[in-house]
Design a protein around this motif. Structure first.
Motif, PDB file in Angstrom:
ATOM      1  N   ASP A  93      43.235 -14.217  56.007  1.00 44.39           N
ATOM      2  CA  ASP A  93      43.843 -12.896  56.166  1.00 44.39           C
ATOM      3  C   ASP A  93      43.462 -12.241  57.489  1.00 44.39           C
ATOM      4  N   THR A  94      43.270 -13.048  58.514  1.00 45.83           N
ATOM      5  CA  THR A  94      42.942 -12.523  59.848  1.00 45.83           C
ATOM      6  C   THR A  94      43.953 -11.454  60.267  1.00 45.83           C
ATOM      7  N   PHE A  95      43.454 -10.303  60.640  1.00 40.49           N
ATOM      8  CA  PHE A  95      44.300  -9.183  61.039  1.00 40.49           C
ATOM      9  C   PHE A  95      45.107  -9.543  62.276  1.00 40.49           C
ATOM     10  N   TRP A  96      46.362  -9.094  62.325  1.00 40.62           N
ATOM     11  CA  TRP A  96      47.267  -9.482  63.399  1.00 40.62           C
ATOM     12  C   TRP A  96      46.760  -9.095  64.789  1.00 40.62           C
ATOM     13  N   ALA A  97      45.921  -8.060  64.889  1.00 38.57           N
ATOM     14  CA  ALA A  97      45.440  -7.603  66.197  1.00 38.57           C
ATOM     15  C   ALA A  97      43.984  -7.968  66.457  1.00 38.57           C
ATOM     16  N   ASP A  98      43.418  -8.871  65.664  1.00 39.24           N
ATOM     17  CA  ASP A  98      42.015  -9.258  65.838  1.00 39.24           C
ATOM     18  C   ASP A  98      41.911 -10.416  66.834  1.00 39.24           C
ATOM     19  N   PHE A  99      41.935 -10.085  68.113  1.00 37.85           N
ATOM     20  CA  PHE A  99      41.903 -11.113  69.144  1.00 37.85           C
ATOM     21  C   PHE A  99      40.492 -11.683  69.360  1.00 37.85           C
ATOM     22  N   THR A 100      39.510 -11.124  68.659  1.00 43.67           N
ATOM     23  CA  THR A 100      38.171 -11.720  68.705  1.00 43.67           C
ATOM     24  C   THR A 100      38.097 -12.966  67.819  1.00 43.67           C
ATOM     25  N   SER A 101      39.148 -13.221  67.056  1.00 42.85           N
ATOM     26  CA  SER A 101      39.164 -14.364  66.139  1.00 42.85           C
ATOM     27  C   SER A 101      39.716 -15.627  66.794  1.00 42.85           C
ATOM     28  N   MET A 102      39.738 -15.664  68.107  1.00 47.09           N
ATOM     29  CA  MET A 102      40.365 -16.772  68.829  1.00 47.09           C
ATOM     30  C   MET A 102      39.775 -18.130  68.435  1.00 47.09           C
ATOM     31  N   ASP A 103      38.457 -18.251  68.388  1.00 48.80           N
ATOM     32  CA  ASP A 103      37.828 -19.528  68.041  1.00 48.80           C
ATOM     33  C   ASP A 103      38.197 -19.961  66.631  1.00 48.80           C
ATOM     34  N   HIS A 104      38.186 -19.002  65.700  1.00 43.55           N
ATOM     35  CA  HIS A 104      38.547 -19.305  64.312  1.00 43.55           C
ATOM     36  C   HIS A 104      39.993 -19.786  64.216  1.00 43.55           C
ATOM     37  N   CYS A 105      40.902 -19.097  64.901  1.00 40.54           N
ATOM     38  CA  CYS A 105      42.317 -19.464  64.850  1.00 40.54           C
ATOM     39  C   CYS A 105      42.554 -20.836  65.485  1.00 40.54           C
ATOM     40  N   MET A 106      41.909 -21.092  66.608  1.00 43.90           N
ATOM     41  CA  MET A 106      42.076 -22.385  67.269  1.00 43.90           C
ATOM     42  C   MET A 106      41.554 -23.519  66.394  1.00 43.90           C
ATOM     43  N   ALA A 107      40.426 -23.291  65.729  1.00 46.62           N
ATOM     44  CA  ALA A 107      39.873 -24.314  64.829  1.00 46.62           C
ATOM     45  C   ALA A 107      40.847 -24.606  63.694  1.00 46.62           C
ATOM     46  N   ALA A 108      41.473 -23.558  63.176  1.00 43.53           N
ATOM     47  CA  ALA A 108      42.458 -23.743  62.109  1.00 43.53           C
ATOM     48  C   ALA A 108      43.651 -24.548  62.614  1.00 43.53           C
ATOM     49  N   GLY A 109      44.064 -24.305  63.857  1.00 52.87           N
ATOM     50  CA  GLY A 109      45.170 -25.053  64.443  1.00 52.87           C
ATOM     51  C   GLY A 109      44.835 -26.529  64.609  1.00 52.87           C
ATOM     52  N   ARG A 110      43.623 -26.806  65.080  1.00 51.42           N
ATOM     53  CA  ARG A 110      43.206 -28.202  65.248  1.00 51.42           C
ATOM     54  C   ARG A 110      43.191 -28.932  63.901  1.00 51.42           C
ATOM     55  N   LYS A 111      42.638 -28.285  62.896  1.00 48.43           N
ATOM     56  CA  LYS A 111      42.532 -28.882  61.563  1.00 48.43           C
ATOM     57  C   LYS A 111      43.922 -29.150  60.983  1.00 48.43           C
ATOM     58  N   ALA A 112      44.814 -28.183  61.113  1.00 46.53           N
ATOM     59  CA  ALA A 112      46.156 -28.335  60.562  1.00 46.53           C
ATOM     60  C   ALA A 112      46.903 -29.482  61.229  1.00 46.53           C
ATOM     61  N   PHE A 113      46.733 -29.626  62.545  1.00 46.75           N
ATOM     62  CA  PHE A 113      47.414 -30.715  63.243  1.00 46.75           C
ATOM     63  C   PHE A 113      46.914 -32.070  62.748  1.00 46.75           C
ATOM     64  N   GLU A 114      45.611 -32.222  62.662  1.00 44.42           N
ATOM     65  CA  GLU A 114      45.062 -33.509  62.229  1.00 44.42           C
ATOM     66  C   GLU A 114      45.494 -33.843  60.806  1.00 44.42           C
ATOM     67  N   GLU A 115      45.560 -32.843  59.943  1.00 42.52           N
ATOM     68  CA  GLU A 115      46.006 -33.087  58.566  1.00 42.52           C
ATOM     69  C   GLU A 115      47.475 -33.509  58.512  1.00 42.52           C
ATOM     70  N   ASN A 116      48.259 -33.064  59.467  1.00 39.73           N
ATOM     71  CA  ASN A 116      49.688 -33.369  59.485  1.00 39.73           C
ATOM     72  C   ASN A 116      50.048 -34.527  60.401  1.00 39.73           C
ATOM     73  N   LEU A 117      49.076 -35.093  61.087  1.00 39.84           N
ATOM     74  CA  LEU A 117      49.370 -36.155  62.061  1.00 39.84           C
ATOM     75  C   LEU A 117      50.136 -37.329  61.452  1.00 39.84           C
ATOM     76  N   PRO A 118      49.754 -37.849  60.276  1.00 39.72           N
ATOM     77  CA  PRO A 118      50.537 -38.965  59.705  1.00 39.72           C
ATOM     78  C   PRO A 118      52.010 -38.599  59.500  1.00 39.72           C
ATOM     79  N   ALA A 119      52.260 -37.372  59.029  1.00 34.41           N
ATOM     80  CA  ALA A 119      53.642 -36.933  58.822  1.00 34.41           C
ATOM     81  C   ALA A 119      54.377 -36.802  60.148  1.00 34.41           C
ATOM     82  N   ILE A 120      53.690 -36.320  61.181  1.00 31.84           N
ATOM     83  CA  ILE A 120      54.308 -36.178  62.502  1.00 31.84           C
ATOM     84  C   ILE A 120      54.740 -37.534  63.038  1.00 31.84           C
TER      85      ILE A 120
END
Length: 317
Positions: A259-286
């Protein structure tokens, strides 16, 4: 040379859209190449910068420089202090304060067009976005915006990159609308928050989309006011529209940002980590879906190799 074209479609989501950077980090790590990047709102900002630099570390560095700057902190203060009134806390005392601030928010937005003035908005963009033409970018790029007068989805494929991104990120009520030619444009997320269909319309045979937006928030304590009901219904409508729009993607990645707030730009590391994880989980499908699209389109000779369900009205400029 293969005729097969792949596209990366990046959603809006404000600070949550920083998860796109994590996805792109893994794309670089896997040495995958995309022929086209289409972005809406924050996705346009991330995608446009990546199309220019061709290196995700440079993009991350640019964002870090921006987030630490005085103009950004000033703009964030203007937007968050008032805009966060939507995030009402529980408890009688806090609720009373929230309702008071809520009233101030509506009063202020009724008396002026935006919370962040045009001069400050342009200063922020000039700090982050290079002054180049979209046609000059080494990777094809398009930014999605919405025409405030006609309601049309406008896909910007040429002209100044900075202007196109400005239009795509112009959140109504927070940033000023942007003039592009005769059109008055605002945030693309209001028309197409996960721009998979524009990517197909621009020639992509395979579309990898990333959706960083919030789902419908819970309201466990009930609907307290007419305005809350109005805004909740509006948000539900937008999310249902997004569900239709993103159905055109061959693979859809949804980073688990919480539930990261839309204007919480201090959450950059958390958001990027989530992006990396999501990509790796979807790599076989990609890998699987890209292979299937190559076969179904005969390596891109059948274009775009889809039925008509992906299509909806849009203006490609």
């Amino acid at each position: 040379m293969s005729l097969f074209k792949s596209a990366l479609a990046l959603s809006g989501g404000s600070a949550r859209g920083l998860s796109h950077l994590g996805v792109i980090q893994q794309i670089e790590k896997r040495n995958l190449k995309f022929d086209l990047i289409v972005g809406s709102s924050m996705g346009a900002m991330v995608g446009g910068l990546y199309a220019f630099f061709g290196n995700v570390d440079r993009v991350v560095e640019s964002f870090n420089d921006l987030f630490g700057s005085k103009p950004f902190l000033k703009a964030a203060s203007s937007a968050i202090d008032e805009g966060s009134a939507f995030m009402g806390p529980e408890g009688f005392f806090n609720r009373s304060i929230w309702l008071f601030r809520h009233g101030l928010f509506y009063t202020r937005t009724l008396l002026q067009m935006d919370l962040v003035g045009e001069e400050l908005f342009e200063e922020l963009l000039s700090m982050l976005i290079p002054d180049v033409l979209i046609e000059e970018l080494p990777v094809r790029f398009a930014a999605v915006a919405m025409d405030l007068d006609t309601g049309e989805e406008v896909v910007l494929t040429r002209g100044p990159l900075r202007r196109a991104i400005a239009a795509s990120v112009a959140i109504p009520g927070i940033f000023p609308p942007v003039k592009v030619g005769r059109r008055t444009l605002v945030d693309g997320g209001w028309a197409d928050n996960v721009p998979a269909s524009p990517a197909v319309a621009l020639g992509a045979h395979f579309v990898l989309a990333v959706d960083a937006a919030l789902e419908i928030p819970a309201m466990n304590s009930g609907h307290r006011s007419a305005l809350e009901i109005l805004f909740r219904c509006n948000e539900i409508t937008r999310i249902l529209l997004t569900g239709h729009r993103k159905s055109a993607a061959d693979v859809l990645i949804v980073p688990e940002i919480g539930d990261t707030f839309w204007a919480d730009f201090t959450s950059m590391d958390h958001c990027m980590a989530a992006g990396r994880k999501a990509f790796e989980e979807n790599l076989p499908a990609i890998v699987k879906q890209m292979r299937m699209r190559r076969l179904r389109t005969l390596e891109g000779t059948i274009h775009p190799g889809r039925n008509g369900q992906w299509n909806h009205p849009m203006v490609i400029d």
